[in-house]
Design an enzyme around this catalytic site. Sequence first.
Site, PDB file in Angstrom:
ATOM      1  CG  ASN A 148      -3.757  -4.280   2.933  1.00 32.35           C
ATOM      2  OD1 ASN A 148      -3.228  -4.610   1.856  1.00 32.35           O
ATOM      3  ND2 ASN A 148      -3.233  -4.362   4.277  1.00 32.35           N
ATOM      4  NE  ARG A 168      -2.334  -1.043   3.664  1.00 28.11           N
ATOM      5  CZ  ARG A 168      -2.752  -0.815   4.563  1.00 28.11           C
ATOM      6  NH1 ARG A 168      -3.883  -0.387   4.732  1.00 28.11           N
ATOM      7  NH2 ARG A 168      -2.026  -1.033   5.726  1.00 28.11           N
TER       8      ARG A 168
END
Length: 89
Positions: free
Chosen positions: A36, A18
């Site tokens: 996520n 990320r």
Amino acid sequence: MQALFIKISGRVHGVGFRYFTYKLANKMKIKGYVRNAEDGSVEIHAEAPEEILVEFLKAVSIGPPMATVISVKYERVAGQNFTSFDIVP
């Protein structure tokens, strides 16, 4: 302006995916988010001109050094006029 929804599977949680995506998106002036997913994948909504999205998709298909990307799926979606790119919990 084009928009893509990208779903990346593999070893992509706990490896900085990320943050890698966030840094890359901001460098390329892409708007949207990365998060996520509960199924272990990473989901990205990205908005930018077509040629930038093509390069972004290539980069996230590889990911950061500790990641192992197994599958990349994407589809064109409607833009949502994001004003920034964020990491969503």
